[in-house]
Design a protein around this motif. Structure first.
Motif, PDB file in Angstrom:
ATOM      1  N   ASN B  39       0.787  -1.232   0.000  1.00  0.00           N
ATOM      2  CA  ASN B  39       0.000   0.000   0.000  1.00  0.00           C
ATOM      3  C   ASN B  39       0.820   1.284   0.000  1.00  0.00           C
ATOM      4  O   ASN B  39       0.396   2.292  -0.559  1.00  0.00           O
ATOM      5  CB  ASN B  39      -0.944  -0.001   1.207  1.00  0.00           C
ATOM      6  N   ASP B 139      -4.743   1.529  -1.102  1.00  0.00           N
ATOM      7  CA  ASP B 139      -5.111   1.329  -2.518  1.00  0.00           C
ATOM      8  C   ASP B 139      -4.652  -0.035  -3.038  1.00  0.00           C
ATOM      9  O   ASP B 139      -5.346  -0.666  -3.847  1.00  0.00           O
ATOM     10  CB  ASP B 139      -4.501   2.439  -3.383  1.00  0.00           C
ATOM     11  N   ASP B 143      -7.163  -2.874  -4.540  1.00  0.00           N
ATOM     12  CA  ASP B 143      -6.981  -3.418  -5.887  1.00  0.00           C
ATOM     13  C   ASP B 143      -6.981  -4.950  -5.845  1.00  0.00           C
ATOM     14  O   ASP B 143      -7.571  -5.607  -6.715  1.00  0.00           O
ATOM     15  CB  ASP B 143      -5.653  -2.892  -6.448  1.00  0.00           C
ATOM     16  N   ALA B 146     -10.500  -6.185  -5.318  1.00  0.00           N
ATOM     17  CA  ALA B 146     -11.302  -5.955  -6.535  1.00  0.00           C
ATOM     18  C   ALA B 146     -11.057  -7.064  -7.550  1.00  0.00           C
ATOM     19  O   ALA B 146     -11.896  -7.309  -8.416  1.00  0.00           O
ATOM     20  CB  ALA B 146     -10.946  -4.605  -7.139  1.00  0.00           C
ATOM     21  N   HIS B 147      -9.894  -7.705  -7.454  1.00  0.00           N
ATOM     22  CA  HIS B 147      -9.569  -8.824  -8.337  1.00  0.00           C
ATOM     23  C   HIS B 147      -9.757 -10.171  -7.634  1.00  0.00           C
ATOM     24  O   HIS B 147      -9.059 -11.148  -7.941  1.00  0.00           O
ATOM     25  CB  HIS B 147      -8.137  -8.685  -8.860  1.00  0.00           C
TER      26      HIS B 147
END
Lengths: 302, 202
Positions: B39, B139, B143, B146-147
């Motif tokens: 991060n 972030d 990410d 999100a995957h």
């Protein structure tokens, strides 16, 4: 025993001296606006305007991303998305309104300006309007209350989670406003009768402030969580003890009380009144600084 | 301008939660390192001055019990269902997303630190370069999830002491663990409804 997980907010959140000064200036401007209802003097409105402006500049300069402030405000308005549950947002709105109301009164007190710019002449009538002065006083008082609830709402700092703080801020802000009027009297900008009333009211408020400060500490020490207790210990016995006992109570309360008693019982001396006013104003600042700097996060491990 | 993955009508469709099993943890610090590497890699060689130690979204609290034995507590954003930081943020930068995670929209952040003082768990720290109050999830981890991957701390833990999943899903491993093992949450009395569970073992 000192808890293992102990962090002062000033080390993590960095609410330090600039915020203490901000709270002080807002207190002077806020309760000064209440005093203006009764004492409609140019010097007072200039003091209020200066305090408010300096206070706002200080708080903006404290923002870690002050350059992003216009965008945050723009997005808030664009989305019509206002977090009205946030005391800070209420404070921003209140201080903005307060600044505009102050500016209008200030313009009305500047005949040199209103003579040159004719359409500003209407501002001269504002100080005579009790409704406008009442609104001004109300907004000022609310700004002072806000500056207290600003701390109260910070759930991470248990020392601050008490409604005594807004009360303390209003009482001490009133003391600051009276001290400003005393200083203006010393400088020949306010009548003697206004000053005489100020001494009596100031002494009563000093007594109330002393009780409120001791009550605030007692509640934190006796019934507070570990974080609140540690903050109160910092104030009473730790690094901030000199600021509390010497600054808040000694200089800020006992000296003005002694000078007030001398003034009422013996004679009124401008030099002593000036000392009393400066001490009272210093005490109001020390109170805000001590409460702010003592803020400690609740330890998760004892 | 909507915030990223903002919850529709204020109600998140998932309630993603972190779980840390203190009975399995070997205090190796891999999760802390993985968090920073994923991060805030630029902070790898820099200290977080407020807490001391490596700047990470996971705070490591070392102490000792009454017998003098060392104890460890790992703390991070609790993604509270009733988060004080969401209530206090004056610009609406802090919000709960559709996954139930507490996030910060940096476009709306002026760096006032109100969210830092509003957090009962003291899990936000000020990034010295961006001046954004950083916290879990960063972030990098957002990410990852999100995957459909697990956050960096969960992936890095060699002792399987960490887990992450949806509390709304009774079949998720997090829900399963919470059903079968004893667990606790920090500062329950604060009333924030935290979603960070400390598993004490079966």
């Amino acid at each position: 025993m000192t808890p293992a997980d102990l962090h002062l907010q000033v080390d993590v959140a960095h609410w330090g001296w600039s915020i203490a000064w901000f709270l002080w200036f807002v207190g002077i401007a806020g309760m000064g606006s209440v005093a203006y209802y009764f004492v409609r003097r140019s010097a007072l409105i200039i003091t209020i305007f200066a305090s408010l402006t300096i206070g706002l500049l200080l708080v903006v300069s404290h923002l870690g991303r002050w350059w992003n402030l216009p965008r945050t405000l723009y997005l808030m308005v664009l989305d019509f998305d206002f977090n009205l549950g946030s005391w800070m947002l209420l404070g921003i709105a209140t201080l903005s309104v307060h600044l505009v109301l102050t500016l209008l009164l200030l313009i009305g007190h500047l005949p040199a300006l209103t003579r040159r710019i004719a359409w500003l002449k209407w501002t001269e009538t504002l100080r005579a309007q009790a409704g406008y002065r009442g609104l001004f006083a109300g907004v000022g008082a609310f700004a002072t209350v806000y500056s207290g609830f600003l701390l109260t709402q910070a759930a991470g700092i248990p020392l601050w989670n008490t409604s005594l703080i807004p009360i303390l801020w209003v009482v001490s802000g009133s003391i600051a406003a009276i001290a400003v009027i005393e200083l203006l009297y010393v400088l020949g900008l306010v009548d003697a009768n206004v000053s005489a009333a100020g001494v009596r009211i100031g002494m009563v408020l000093d007594g109330v402030k002393l009780l409120a400060v001791l009550g605030f500490l007692h509640v934190a020490l006796s019934y507070g969580s570990a974080g609140a207790r540690y903050g109160a210990i910092l104030m009473t016995q730790g690094d901030l003890a000199l600021m509390l006992w010497g600054g808040v109570i000694g200089i800020g309360i006992l000296v003005p009380l002694a000078i007030g008693a001398y003034t009422l019982l013996r004679e009124k001396r401008k030099s002593l009144l000036a000392v009393s006013a400066v001490c009272a104003l210093s005490g109001v600042f020390f109170l805000r600084a001590a409460v702010l700097l003592a803020g400690t996060f609740e330890p998760l491990v004892l | 301008m909507a915030r990223p993955n903002e919850a529709k009508n204020g109600t998140p469709s998932r309630r993603l939660a972190h779980l840390w099993d203190e009975s399995r943890c070997i205090a190796c610090g891999a999760c802390v390192l993985a968090c920073t590497m994923t991060n805030q890699p630029e902070m790898m060689a820099r200290e977080e001055k407020g807490w001391g130690g490596l700047a990470s979204n996971i705070r490591r609290i070392e102490s000792a019990n009454e017998q003098g034995r060392p104890t460890l507590l790992l703390v991070q954003c609790q993604h509270c269902d009733d988060a004080p930081c969401v209530r206090t943020c004056p610009f609406g930068a802090v919000y709960q997303d559709d996954d139930g995670l507490i996030r910060l929209d940096a476009r709306r952040c002026a760096g006032c630190s109100y969210c830092v003082t509003s957090c009962p768990y003291n899990v936000r720290w000020f990034h010295p370069d961006t001046h954004v109050p950083a916290k879990c999830m960063g972030d990098g981890c957002l990410d990852l999830i999100a995957h459909d991957q697990q956050p960096a701390c969960v992936q890095a833990c060699p002792a399987m002491a960490r887990d992450f999943g949806d509390l709304n899903d009774p079949e998720s491993s997090v829900s399963e663990t919470l059903r079968t093992q004893r667990s606790r949450r920090l500062l329950e009395s604060a009333g924030t409804e935290p979603k960070y569970f400390i598993v004490e073992g079966s």
